[in-house]
Design an enzyme around this catalytic site. Structure first.
Site, PDB file in Angstrom:
ATOM      1  N   PRO A 133       1.054  -1.184  -0.333  1.00 47.87           N
ATOM      2  CA  PRO A 133      -0.153   0.002   0.228  1.00 47.87           C
ATOM      3  C   PRO A 133       1.333   1.933   0.241  1.00 47.87           C
ATOM      4  O   PRO A 133       2.043   1.685   1.560  1.00 47.87           O
ATOM      5  CB  PRO A 133      -0.752  -0.101   1.660  1.00 47.87           C
ATOM      6  CG  PRO A 133      -0.666  -1.496   1.251  1.00 47.87           C
ATOM      7  CD  PRO A 133       0.471  -2.063   1.057  1.00 47.87           C
ATOM      8  N   GLU A 134       0.680   2.508  -1.380  1.00 46.68           N
ATOM      9  CA  GLU A 134       1.370   3.604  -0.892  1.00 46.68           C
ATOM     10  C   GLU A 134       0.756   4.621   0.100  1.00 46.68           C
ATOM     11  O   GLU A 134      -0.552   3.497   1.321  1.00 46.68           O
ATOM     12  CB  GLU A 134       1.073   3.907  -2.165  1.00 46.68           C
ATOM     13  CG  GLU A 134       2.035   3.406  -3.475  1.00 46.68           C
ATOM     14  CD  GLU A 134       2.299   3.727  -4.374  1.00 46.68           C
ATOM     15  OE1 GLU A 134       2.726   5.053  -4.946  1.00 46.68           O
ATOM     16  OE2 GLU A 134       2.140   2.576  -5.544  1.00 46.68           O
ATOM     17  N   ASN A 157       5.477   2.745  -6.093  1.00 51.49           N
ATOM     18  CA  ASN A 157       5.444   2.268  -7.659  1.00 51.49           C
ATOM     19  C   ASN A 157       4.753   2.732  -8.619  1.00 51.49           C
ATOM     20  O   ASN A 157       5.308   3.384  -9.430  1.00 51.49           O
ATOM     21  CB  ASN A 157       5.681   0.956  -7.852  1.00 51.49           C
ATOM     22  CG  ASN A 157       6.650   0.732  -8.682  1.00 51.49           C
ATOM     23  OD1 ASN A 157       7.766   1.058  -9.491  1.00 51.49           O
ATOM     24  ND2 ASN A 157       6.222  -0.929  -9.189  1.00 51.49           N
ATOM     25  N   LYS A 193       4.400   5.187   4.907  1.00 53.16           N
ATOM     26  CA  LYS A 193       3.931   4.151   4.948  1.00 53.16           C
ATOM     27  C   LYS A 193       3.779   3.381   6.544  1.00 53.16           C
ATOM     28  O   LYS A 193       3.469   2.053   6.789  1.00 53.16           O
ATOM     29  CB  LYS A 193       4.161   3.053   3.958  1.00 53.16           C
ATOM     30  CG  LYS A 193       4.576   3.307   2.449  1.00 53.16           C
ATOM     31  CD  LYS A 193       5.542   2.462   2.077  1.00 53.16           C
ATOM     32  CE  LYS A 193       5.520   3.190   0.594  1.00 53.16           C
ATOM     33  NZ  LYS A 193       6.325   1.922  -0.736  1.00 53.16           N
ATOM     34  N   ARG A 237      11.309  -2.825  -8.058  1.00 53.12           N
ATOM     35  CA  ARG A 237      10.043  -2.794  -8.680  1.00 53.12           C
ATOM     36  C   ARG A 237       9.988  -2.487  -9.980  1.00 53.12           C
ATOM     37  O   ARG A 237      11.257  -2.125 -10.535  1.00 53.12           O
ATOM     38  CB  ARG A 237       9.224  -2.069  -7.599  1.00 53.12           C
ATOM     39  CG  ARG A 237       8.990  -1.917  -6.756  1.00 53.12           C
ATOM     40  CD  ARG A 237       8.648  -3.696  -5.544  1.00 53.12           C
ATOM     41  NE  ARG A 237       7.296  -3.378  -6.106  1.00 53.12           N
ATOM     42  CZ  ARG A 237       5.844  -2.592  -5.565  1.00 53.12           C
ATOM     43  NH1 ARG A 237       6.153  -2.354  -4.923  1.00 53.12           N
ATOM     44  NH2 ARG A 237       4.666  -2.741  -6.145  1.00 53.12           N
TER      45      ARG A 237
END
Length: 274
Positions: free
Chosen positions: A2-3, A164, A52, A262
């Site tokens: 999760p961002e 990402n 985060k 990523r």
């Protein structure tokens, strides 16, 4: 993973459900039983996020520190419940008040810390576009680094909360070559990145989705300003997970490459700006 907008949305919902109320805290799974015992029957003072990381402050200078990691989730009842709510899945921590229940599952971090320990976590993190108005500390680290701007945007000690999807999309939106070393990135380009993240992440909090396509962004901003319901199309990004597809802007093929662990997605033709 999760961002940052997800954690800020969770913090907002936890505040709405529990702030100012004495709650019971338990660990149905059992792995957080000792920590839950320190928090139960205490008042929730505040819930906040930095990047985060999520912090739920309880009376008595006790703070629940959560990092969801790759698979974690923290769900909060949207409406008041009646009676006992059954436990579904491996619930590490449950916060229950007189009207709402919040269940934490699969986090990377779930611990009780002191305010001083929370301050130490904040100190290690870069500025958060949803929390901080000044992106200067991030710029100071970026323009001294030889790492690519794509890699630097993923480092939480440089810039907190950006993951990402936002990385790929904001670089595309401003035509920035993702392989540009931080030390060669123009200050004007960084100012565009920071301002855009400050614009886009609040929309993620409001809609619970990452939206970066210009028309969609404008429609959401207009709807929110008018207090209207937000309606999203299926397409909410330009390059993310579009490997091999045509770029909307120039028709070139979208590329992908592992950068900082990523997959980075970008258009080699559009993104030439340093």
């Amino acid at each position: 993973m999760p961002e940052g907008h997800t954690l800020h949305r969770i913090a907002r919902d936890l505040r709405a459900a529990f702030a100012g109320r004495v709650v019971s805290v338990s660990s149905p799974q059992g792995r957080f039983a000792a920590g839950a015992a320190l928090l139960t029957d205490h008042e929730v003072v505040e819930a906040r996020a930095h990047g985060k990381h999520l912090f739920v402050e309880f009376a008595g200078e006790r703070v629940l520190h959560v990092h969801l990691g790759l698979i974690g989730s923290f769900t909060i009842d949207a409406t008041a419940y009646v009676g006992e709510r059954p436990v579904i899945g491996q619930v590490r921590c449950r916060i229950a008040g007189d009207r709402h229940v919040a269940d934490l599952r699969g986090p990377m971090t779930c611990r009780v810390i002191t305010p001083d320990e929370e301050a130490a976590v904040h100190h290690k993190l870069g500025p958060d576009p949803l929390r901080d108005s000044d992106g200067e500390p991030a710029w100071e680290r970026i323009h001294r680094s030889r790492k690519s701007v794509a890699a630097l945007l993923m480092e939480q000690q440089v810039l907190a909360g950006v993951g990402n999807v936002y990385r790929c999309e904001v670089l595309f939106r401003h035509r920035i070559n993702p392989m540009t070393p931080g030390e060669r990135l123009k200050r004007s380009s960084w100012d565009l990145i920071w301002a855009d993240l400050r614009r886009l992440l609040p929309l993620g909090v409001a809609t619970s989705r990452i939206v970066t396509v210009a028309d969609e962004v404008a429609q959401i901003e207009s709807a929110l300003a008018k207090g209207e319901d937000v309606h999203l199309d299926e397409r909410t990004s330009y390059v993310y997970k579009r490997t091999g597809q045509d770029c909307d802007r120039c028709g070139s093929i979208i590329k992908a490459k592992d950068v900082a662990g990523r997959n980075l997605y970008w258009c080699g033709n559009c993104q030439r700006r340093s």
